[in-house]
Scaffold this active site. Structure first.
Site, PDB file in Angstrom:
ATOM      1  N   ASP A   1     -11.208   2.931   3.765  1.00  0.00           N
ATOM      2  CA  ASP A   1     -11.723   1.570   3.573  1.00  0.00           C
ATOM      3  C   ASP A   1     -13.226   1.553   3.307  1.00  0.00           C
ATOM      4  O   ASP A   1     -13.765   0.536   2.856  1.00  0.00           O
ATOM      5  CB  ASP A   1     -11.500   0.749   4.853  1.00  0.00           C
ATOM      6  CG  ASP A   1     -10.195  -0.038   4.828  1.00  0.00           C
ATOM      7  OD1 ASP A   1      -9.841  -0.545   3.757  1.00  0.00           O
ATOM      8  OD2 ASP A   1      -9.569  -0.152   5.895  1.00  0.00           O
TER       9      ASP A   1
ATOM     10  N   GLN B   1      -5.137  -1.372   9.543  1.00  0.00           N
ATOM     11  CA  GLN B   1      -5.050  -2.718   8.964  1.00  0.00           C
ATOM     12  C   GLN B   1      -5.743  -3.744   9.862  1.00  0.00           C
ATOM     13  O   GLN B   1      -5.527  -3.771  11.074  1.00  0.00           O
ATOM     14  CB  GLN B   1      -3.564  -3.078   8.764  1.00  0.00           C
ATOM     15  CG  GLN B   1      -3.317  -4.398   8.083  1.00  0.00           C
ATOM     16  CD  GLN B   1      -3.702  -4.397   6.598  1.00  0.00           C
ATOM     17  OE1 GLN B   1      -3.800  -3.355   5.953  1.00  0.00           O
ATOM     18  NE2 GLN B   1      -3.930  -5.574   6.051  1.00  0.00           N
TER      19      GLN B   1
ATOM     20  N   LYS C   1       0.842  -1.204   0.000  1.00  0.00           N
ATOM     21  CA  LYS C   1       0.000   0.000   0.000  1.00  0.00           C
ATOM     22  C   LYS C   1       0.874   1.249   0.000  1.00  0.00           C
ATOM     23  O   LYS C   1       0.640   2.179  -0.773  1.00  0.00           O
ATOM     24  CB  LYS C   1      -0.908   0.014   1.242  1.00  0.00           C
ATOM     25  CG  LYS C   1      -2.114  -0.881   1.104  1.00  0.00           C
ATOM     26  CD  LYS C   1      -2.840  -1.032   2.431  1.00  0.00           C
ATOM     27  CE  LYS C   1      -3.845  -2.173   2.347  1.00  0.00           C
ATOM     28  NZ  LYS C   1      -4.313  -2.646   3.633  1.00  0.00           N
TER      29      LYS C   1
END
Ligand code: GUN
Length: 288
Positions: free
Chosen positions: A121, A98, A54
């Protein structure tokens, strides 16, 4: 029937190149560089690989990447304090914590502590609610990537019957909402669905997101259907080796499906590209 393998890697590269152009224009026109903060708690090896990828791709499109690795024994209060600090940092436009988090931390509490405007997200309950009610918000990356590939393949999706296998908050439910918005007829199937194979046989679009290696068989697929395989399962092989397979028995679908996403190289690469897309969108929205 020839079966097209949908090249998610090439699709994601094209999307990232497009994002890079928009980021450059945003910098030139507004003097703003989108920034994505990624928080990793502990040292789960798979999560470390994701986070590294990422960060690399964030920088490649010209965005700022802020990475924070906190120890496994970080308290929920300390993680919430970190999220709050990032919520208030004007250089940060997207925040991703995460998952999975260590067991002593409540994931829902942490996700819902992220400012909905920075929720890269799209997992925050406000964004989930906006998607469910057809309002603009940040959309979970994996279903967003699947939708982009489906629209690219079909153009108009209206009237298609989509069968989504899996009802998670991360893939199944948002995928259903997105396809409903495109005027598909949507069925969400799951572990308690009766006669799943007969249900899948009626689908023009199959989205498999169950996490069970090669569970969806070629014989279940209607001729000409498009199959989107969200699964990433590591299958152990002899000699201690392993290979990645999806939730669909891909080779069995060749000659039956009109198109299928391979694993690896299908949906996977699109997820990070969509994370960058969300960060860009969050940055643009913050300028208004
Ligand atoms: N862990 C694996 N995939 C993801 C993802 O897309 N977002 C977050 N936050 N954690 C993950």
């Amino acid at each position: 029937m020839t079966t097209k393998l949908i090249d998610g890697k090439a699709f994601a590269e094209k999307l990232r190149a497009d994002i890079a152009q928009r980021v450059a224009k945003l910098k030139a026109d507004n003097g703003v560089t989108p920034g994505l903060a990624v928080v990793l708690v502990g040292n789960n090896p798979a999560s470390e690989v994701y986070v590294r990828n990422k960060a690399k791709q964030t920088k490649e499109v010209g965005m700022n990447s802020y990475e924070f690795t906190l120890p496994e024994n970080t308290s929920e209060a300390d993680l919430l304090a970190k999220v709050n600090e990032l919520n208030n940092d004007k250089n940060v436009h997207g925040i991703l914590v995460q998952l999975p988090l260590p067991k002593h931390i409540n994931e829902e509490s942490v996700i819902n502590a992220i400012s909905p405007a920075k929720d890269a997200d799209g997992f925050h309950v406000i964004n989930a609610g906006k998607l469910a009610t057809g309002q603009d918000g940040l959309v979970p990356c994996t279903p967003l990537g699947c939708l982009m590939m489906l629209k690219d393949h079909f153009g108009d999706l209206s009237g298609k019957h989509a069968v989504i296998i899996g009802r998670s908050n991360i893939v199944g439910k948002p995928m259903a909402a997105l396809l409903l918005k495109e005027s598909c007829t949507v069925t969400i199937a799951h572990s308690k669905t009766v006669d799943l194979s007969a249900m899948v046989k009626t689908a023009d679009i199959v989205v498999a997101a169950v996490g069970k290696p090669e569970m969806v068989k070629g014989s279940w697929i209607k001729s000409g259907a498009v199959v989107i395989d969200v699964g990433i399962n590591r299958l152990p092989l002899e000699g201690g080796k392993s290979k990645l397979v999806g939730d669909v028995a891909t080779s069995e679908c060749i000659g039956i499906a009109s198109a299928i996403t391979p694993v690896p190289g299908g949906v996977g690469p699109m997820t990070i590209a969509c994370l960058l897309e969300n960060t860009y969108r969050a940055c643009v929205a913050a300028l208004k």
